[in-house]
Design an enzyme around this catalytic site. Sequence first.
Site, PDB file in Angstrom:
ATOM      1  N   ASP A 254       0.869  -1.165   0.000  1.00  0.00           N
ATOM      2  CA  ASP A 254       0.000   0.000   0.000  1.00  0.00           C
ATOM      3  C   ASP A 254       0.924   1.239   0.000  1.00  0.00           C
ATOM      4  O   ASP A 254       2.132   1.112   0.244  1.00  0.00           O
ATOM      5  CB  ASP A 254      -0.872  -0.057   1.263  1.00  0.00           C
ATOM      6  CG  ASP A 254      -1.620   1.221   1.493  1.00  0.00           C
ATOM      7  OD1 ASP A 254      -2.391   1.616   0.601  1.00  0.00           O
ATOM      8  OD2 ASP A 254      -1.433   1.848   2.565  1.00  0.00           O
TER       9      ASP A 254
ATOM     10  N   ASP B 130      -0.100   5.260   0.935  1.00  0.00           N
ATOM     11  CA  ASP B 130      -0.302   6.266   1.991  1.00  0.00           C
ATOM     12  C   ASP B 130      -0.402   5.593   3.362  1.00  0.00           C
ATOM     13  O   ASP B 130      -1.223   4.694   3.562  1.00  0.00           O
ATOM     14  CB  ASP B 130      -1.589   7.062   1.730  1.00  0.00           C
ATOM     15  CG  ASP B 130      -1.490   7.949   0.506  1.00  0.00           C
ATOM     16  OD1 ASP B 130      -0.440   8.581   0.321  1.00  0.00           O
ATOM     17  OD2 ASP B 130      -2.473   8.019  -0.255  1.00  0.00           O
TER      18      ASP B 130
ATOM     19  N   ASP C 282      -1.415  -0.640   5.906  1.00  0.00           N
ATOM     20  CA  ASP C 282      -1.551   0.017   7.218  1.00  0.00           C
ATOM     21  C   ASP C 282      -2.982   0.117   7.710  1.00  0.00           C
ATOM     22  O   ASP C 282      -3.203   0.718   8.764  1.00  0.00           O
ATOM     23  CB  ASP C 282      -0.977   1.438   7.144  1.00  0.00           C
ATOM     24  CG  ASP C 282      -1.866   2.365   6.321  1.00  0.00           C
ATOM     25  OD1 ASP C 282      -2.187   2.012   5.158  1.00  0.00           O
ATOM     26  OD2 ASP C 282      -2.272   3.419   6.834  1.00  0.00           O
TER      27      ASP C 282
HETATM   28  O1  LIG Z   1      -7.139   6.874   0.224  1.00  0.00           O
HETATM   29  C1  LIG Z   1      -6.243   7.098  -0.593  1.00  0.00           C
HETATM   30  O2  LIG Z   1      -6.385   7.927  -1.509  1.00  0.00           O
HETATM   31  C2  LIG Z   1      -4.938   6.349  -0.572  1.00  0.00           C
HETATM   32  O3  LIG Z   1      -4.757   5.519   0.517  1.00  0.00           O
HETATM   33  P1  LIG Z   1      -3.861   4.192   0.441  1.00  0.00           P
HETATM   34  O4  LIG Z   1      -2.553   4.521  -0.278  1.00  0.00           O
HETATM   35  O5  LIG Z   1      -3.650   3.913   1.891  1.00  0.00           O
HETATM   36  O6  LIG Z   1      -4.683   3.160  -0.280  1.00  0.00           O
HETATM   37 MG   LIG Z   2      -2.763   3.168   3.524  1.00  0.00          MG
END
Ligand SMILES: O=C(O)COP(=O)(O)O
Ligand SMILES: [Mg+2]
Length: 217
Positions: free
Chosen positions: A7, A9, A164
């Site tokens: 993942d 973010d 996460d």
């Molecule tokens: O919600 C988002 O835009 C991205 O979140 P993620 O990288 O944790 O999937």
């Molecule tokens: Mg994430």
Amino acid sequence: MARIVFDLDGTLIDSAPDIREVANGLLAEAGAAPLTLGETRQFIGNGAATLVERMRQARGLPESEQDRMLATFVERYDAAVTLTLPYPGVEDALDALVGAGHSLGICTNKPIRPCRAVLKHLRLNGYFDTIWGGDSLATRKPDPAPLNAAFDALGGGHRVYVGDSEVDAETAQRAGVPFLFFTEGYRKTEVASIPHSFAFDDFAKLPRLVQQAFGEA
Ligand SMILES: O=C(O)COP(=O)(O)O
Ligand SMILES: [Mg+2]
């Protein structure tokens, strides 16, 4: 060798400060109070449209504003890279995993354009053989389709997803793959309430964890 999909973010990068800046620009233009960092972290994980919706609802802004605010958010999202940093130890862990012969990919709900922009800005893009964003397919996490697509692109071998959040745990479960859970990102609930195969709080521990999980370096 393993196929390891990450993942983005809250897992590889702490991007909430940049996302908050974009959100707060929109809120200021609407005459609404800014988001705290804590609120921003809670709103990340289900893609840009959900983030804008949560932000709007938290400040009492009408549904009729959604499309316009989302369009402006997405327009500004590519440039939201200056405050974002990888979590400590991420580059070393990625170096060790690639050095051990594993193939790496990304499956995020962040739209693909800002995803590629921030990876490039942080010089992380070279580690990943395949990258799937929240708008790469018609469905996004927790639907397992983008995660399965990432694994398919990486070819055969042990599969594992590293994330996460509650969304990531559900996605891994629905794809039938082990979930390595980074506990210091943007989860909304207790670690124990989120299904996972192994949890870690420091990227220095990840290469060893992969080795334990698959009996390989
Ligand atoms: O919600 C988002 O835009 C991205 O979140 P993620 O990288 O944790 O999937
Ligand atoms: Mg994430």
